[in-house]
Design a protein around this motif. Sequence first.
Motif, PDB file in Angstrom:
ATOM      1  N   UNK A  55       0.826  -1.206   0.000  1.00 15.88           N
ATOM      2  CA  UNK A  55       0.000   0.000   0.000  1.00 15.88           C
ATOM      3  C   UNK A  55       0.862   1.258   0.000  1.00 15.88           C
ATOM      4  N   UNK A  56       2.020   1.196   0.623  1.00 19.00           N
ATOM      5  CA  UNK A  56       2.957   2.335   0.625  1.00 19.00           C
ATOM      6  C   UNK A  56       3.444   2.603  -0.801  1.00 19.00           C
ATOM      7  N   UNK A  57       3.778   1.546  -1.534  1.00 13.49           N
ATOM      8  CA  UNK A  57       4.208   1.706  -2.934  1.00 13.49           C
ATOM      9  C   UNK A  57       3.071   2.288  -3.777  1.00 13.49           C
ATOM     10  N   UNK A  58       1.853   1.859  -3.514  1.00 17.81           N
ATOM     11  CA  UNK A  58       0.699   2.421  -4.233  1.00 17.81           C
ATOM     12  C   UNK A  58       0.546   3.908  -3.957  1.00 17.81           C
ATOM     13  N   UNK A  59       0.664   4.272  -2.680  1.00 17.62           N
ATOM     14  CA  UNK A  59       0.519   5.694  -2.302  1.00 17.62           C
ATOM     15  C   UNK A  59       1.592   6.552  -2.966  1.00 17.62           C
ATOM     16  N   UNK A  60       2.826   6.069  -2.998  1.00 15.36           N
ATOM     17  CA  UNK A  60       3.896   6.838  -3.644  1.00 15.36           C
ATOM     18  C   UNK A  60       3.632   6.955  -5.134  1.00 15.36           C
ATOM     19  N   UNK A  61       3.163   5.863  -5.749  1.00 18.48           N
ATOM     20  CA  UNK A  61       2.868   5.884  -7.182  1.00 18.48           C
ATOM     21  C   UNK A  61       1.787   6.857  -7.540  1.00 18.48           C
ATOM     22  N   UNK A  62       0.805   6.984  -6.677  1.00 24.89           N
ATOM     23  CA  UNK A  62      -0.282   7.926  -6.951  1.00 24.89           C
ATOM     24  C   UNK A  62       0.179   9.337  -6.695  1.00 24.89           C
TER      25      UNK A  62
END
Length: 196
Positions: free
Chosen positions: A189-196
């Motif tokens: 979820x951290x990687x998703x947040x950074x990607x967004x």
Amino acid sequence: MNLLDLTAAAAANTGFTAPTRLDPLQLFMDADIVVQLVIIGLLAASVWVWTIIVSFSLKMGSVRRRSAAFEQEFWQHDDPETLIAHAKSSNPSGRVASAGLSEFRRSTKNGVKDRMATSGRIAQAMEAQVAVEADKLAERLNFLATTGSVAPFVGLFGTVWGIMNSFFQIGMQANSSLAVVAPGISEALFATAIGL
């Protein structure tokens, strides 16, 4: 005494304290190397994107000021050809005016036979120079568009990797408790947040 009480007592005996807040740096440090590389890549792209945005904004402000000053001076100048010659090296408006002036000279050196055709050629030369100047100004903007459309998918790759890591841990430990699944899900979820 139930299982939760036993877990709390075991944690108290080992000196373990549960975190009281979300720490992005700790999430990054605990993440798998692949997820860390994804996050580093996304952060580097973000820094580059913001550098382009700030430099482009400053560049456009400068171009706008120089063009407005040139246009104001152009209409008040007694010898516009001299002004154009001096301005064309540093000013997009000067280069557009220079393209129009060059086409005017080329079209009228043997006299004007067709005013509408001459006017059309001058307008076409100036429009072509406007397109060249716009391309020069926007040369790094393609990176913004590409990054804006690709970054969420790179973050999603980090998400998939983190979830795969969680499933791997479930298989390795033969346990599907939250303690086994949570680290992989949190890095995902951290990687998703950074990607967004």
